[in-house]
Design a protein around this motif. Structure first.
Motif, PDB file in Angstrom:
ATOM      1  N   TYR A  80       1.225  -1.534  -0.264  1.00 33.48           N
ATOM      2  CA  TYR A  80       0.011   0.306  -0.122  1.00 33.48           C
ATOM      3  C   TYR A  80       1.100   0.911   0.142  1.00 33.48           C
ATOM      4  N   THR A  81       0.181   1.764  -0.054  1.00 35.12           N
ATOM      5  CA  THR A  81       1.330   4.069  -0.314  1.00 35.12           C
ATOM      6  C   THR A  81       0.894   4.207   0.914  1.00 35.12           C
ATOM      7  N   MET A  82       1.781   4.954   1.576  1.00 34.04           N
ATOM      8  CA  MET A  82       1.647   6.418   2.442  1.00 34.04           C
ATOM      9  C   MET A  82       1.778   7.770   1.789  1.00 34.04           C
ATOM     10  N   LEU A  83       1.015   8.637   2.202  1.00 30.91           N
ATOM     11  CA  LEU A  83       1.841   9.827   1.254  1.00 30.91           C
ATOM     12  C   LEU A  83       1.889  10.331   2.803  1.00 30.91           C
ATOM     13  N   VAL A  84       3.360  11.055   2.428  1.00 30.33           N
ATOM     14  CA  VAL A  84       3.629  12.080   3.501  1.00 30.33           C
ATOM     15  C   VAL A  84       3.878  13.928   2.570  1.00 30.33           C
ATOM     16  N   ARG A  85       2.526  14.395   3.769  1.00 28.33           N
ATOM     17  CA  ARG A  85       2.901  15.112   3.107  1.00 28.33           C
ATOM     18  C   ARG A  85       2.715  16.942   4.262  1.00 28.33           C
ATOM     19  N   ASP A  86       2.998  18.109   2.729  1.00 26.91           N
ATOM     20  CA  ASP A  86       3.776  18.669   4.233  1.00 26.91           C
ATOM     21  C   ASP A  86       3.692  19.927   3.049  1.00 26.91           C
ATOM     22  N   THR A  87       3.679  21.361   2.999  1.00 26.63           N
ATOM     23  CA  THR A  87       3.008  22.369   2.554  1.00 26.63           C
ATOM     24  C   THR A  87       4.702  22.779   1.840  1.00 26.63           C
TER      25      THR A  87
END
Length: 484
Positions: A80-87
């Protein structure tokens, strides 16, 4: 529709892949509750530990309720995919430690077989506080909890997490197999101690000899876990597909920050989680108290006030300068109830929390955080409020937070629209409020009588309860949300 994520070949160049050989993995961990938090925290720590230190610690997961996540993981061979989000953007990490998923409601015997298998040396869990079935008043089993009652009646055919753990340990004991280490990763203070107490209580009621064996041979390490993980949305799945080139129905998203503090007490070994940044300690209590009171307490405060004000996401609440300032003030009040935390500057920690809450790339719904309030309030708000009052503080930010929860508990927004409280005690709350006038004094007086929730040190404090009632009255009025 693009091809499904089922292997690591042919993915988009920007996707970050597991840095270890998946073919050498063997089942060593069984995780109960493969929800978004597990996929954003426990599994990535294990993925990173395998990448940095090697080993064969594969994970099997089991859902005790719904089948969707387990089915999606099986369809994708555990990937599965883990999206790591920041600005600054979003990075897609494809996670690789999961080998197989089970659905207990579909095949309970399969899960029991895995619990009995000596290859499984750790049984970890993220099942939310309400699944444990503990009585807040006694600290022991809640005999009225549906799963606890059913499993005590039929201990060899369990359906709840405590029943499954005890039956798995019972089968090992009967066959002379070494026990597994139960590892709670839920947001409960002293979660390992709580889990041990419930397991021993259950075993005592069904097999006293088993209880003695568990008490003598099974460690229950406590943990502190921290990573903001919103529920997945269409945007999550869409961005995962864009960044990997594959359809992923198990994708999740999270923030860059992650923290895990673990008491290093394991009976059959463990992955090298410290190589992934986990802090292995003798006693986790100072860290978990810090997190529960400063992060989770402020999160609940913002969630209830934000939902009342019509804000959908925590990041939106943080744009309200008055509410953001209130959150920071509450963090400082919470810090005043803490002893020193080794290696942590509490002022810097508060500043870090404020930045995390304001992260525009994370869409964490106030409604999601607001759920299960009766399970969360004691450790996040009520216990520290009691200590703050004992120290001579007015505990004003705690009064605001409790008033906000009480306003939320009315179950209708400012426009008169109803919503589901999503609380295990929702029926009790509704019954208490059924014939109560909608004013701060009457509503607060009714909710203060909810059995086992508010400690006497709070309800007997006339000045503090009056403060709650006054703030609740303001919130009930349909005017501009005050900033206190």
């Amino acid at each position: 529709m693009t091809e499904r994520l089922t292997s690591l070949t042919g993915l988009a160049p920007g996707a970050r892949l597991p840095a270890f050989d998946r073919t050498v993995l063997k089942p060593g961990i069984l995780h109960l509750g493969p929800g978004a938090f597990f996929r954003a925290h426990f599994a990535p720590f294990t993925d990173a530990a395998l990448a940095h230190a090697g080993g064969d610690w594969g994970i099997e997961v089991a859902s005790l309720r719904t089948a969707d996540v387990a089915d999606h993981l099986n369809e994708q061979n555990g990937l599965y995919t883990m999206l790591v989000r920041d600005t600054e953007g979003t990075v897609a990490h494809v996670m690789g430690p999961i080998l197989k998923a089970h659905v207990a409601t579909r095949n309970p015997g399969d899960l029991l077989q895995r619990l009995e298998d000596p290859a499984i040396r750790i049984v970890s869990l993220t099942v939310t506080e309400k699944a444990y079935g503990f009585d807040a008043a006694t600290g022991g089993l809640d005999l009225k909890h549906a799963d606890i009652a059913a499993d005590l009646a039929s201990p060899h055919a369990p359906r709840g997490v405590i029943g499954y753990l005890v039956e798995g340990l019972s089968r090992r004991h009967a066959k002379g197999i070494a026990p597994f280490t139960p590892l709670s990763c839920d947001n409960l203070p002293s979660n390992g101690a709580v889990l041990k107490r419930l397991v021993l209580d259950f075993a005592e009621r069904t097999d006293p000899a088993l209880r003695q064996w568990i008490d003598a041979n099974v460690p229950f390490p406590s943990t502190m876990v921290d990573r903001i993980t919103p529920a997945s949305t269409d945007a999550t799945y869409r961005d995962a597909e864009t960044l990997t080139g594959r359809t992923d129905l198990a994708a999740i998203e999270t923030e860059p920050f992650t923290q895990w503090v673990i008491e290093d007490h394991f009976v059959g070994g463990r992955p090298a989680w410290e190589k992934a940044g986990a802090l292995m300690v003798e006693d986790v209590s100072a860290y978990e108290k810090m997190k529960l009171r400063m992060l989770n307490g402020a999160h609940s405060l913002l969630a209830y006030l934000g939902y009342i004000a019509g804000y959908e996401f925590i990041r939106d609440v943080m744009d309200d300068t008055g509410l953001a300032a209130l959150a920071h003030r509450h963090m400082n009040a919470a810090a005043a109830t803490l002893d020193a935390v080794p290696g942590i500057d509490l002022d810097a920690y508060a500043d870090e929390l404020m930045a995390r809450f304001a992260n525009k790339a994370i869409a964490h719904r106030t409604y999601q955080i607001a759920m299960d309030g009766t399970q969360k309030l004691p450790q996040r708000l009520l216990e520290p409020a009691t200590e703050a009052l004992a120290q001579g503080s007015k505990a004003e930010t705690y009064a605001i937070a409790v008033a906000a929860w009480m306003r939320y508990a009315l179950g209708t927004d400012r426009k008169g629209n109803s919503y589901d409280l999503r609380d295990p005690r929702a029926a009790e709350i509704a019954a208490l409020l059924a014939d109560v006038p909608r004013n701060g004094g009457a509503v607060s007086a009714a909710l203060f009588t909810l059995p086992g929730l508010f400690p006497a040190a709070l309800t007997d404090n006339a000045a503090w309860t009056e403060d709650v009632a006054n703030k609740l009255e303001i919130l009930i009025q349909d005017g501009k949300l005050p900033l206190f």
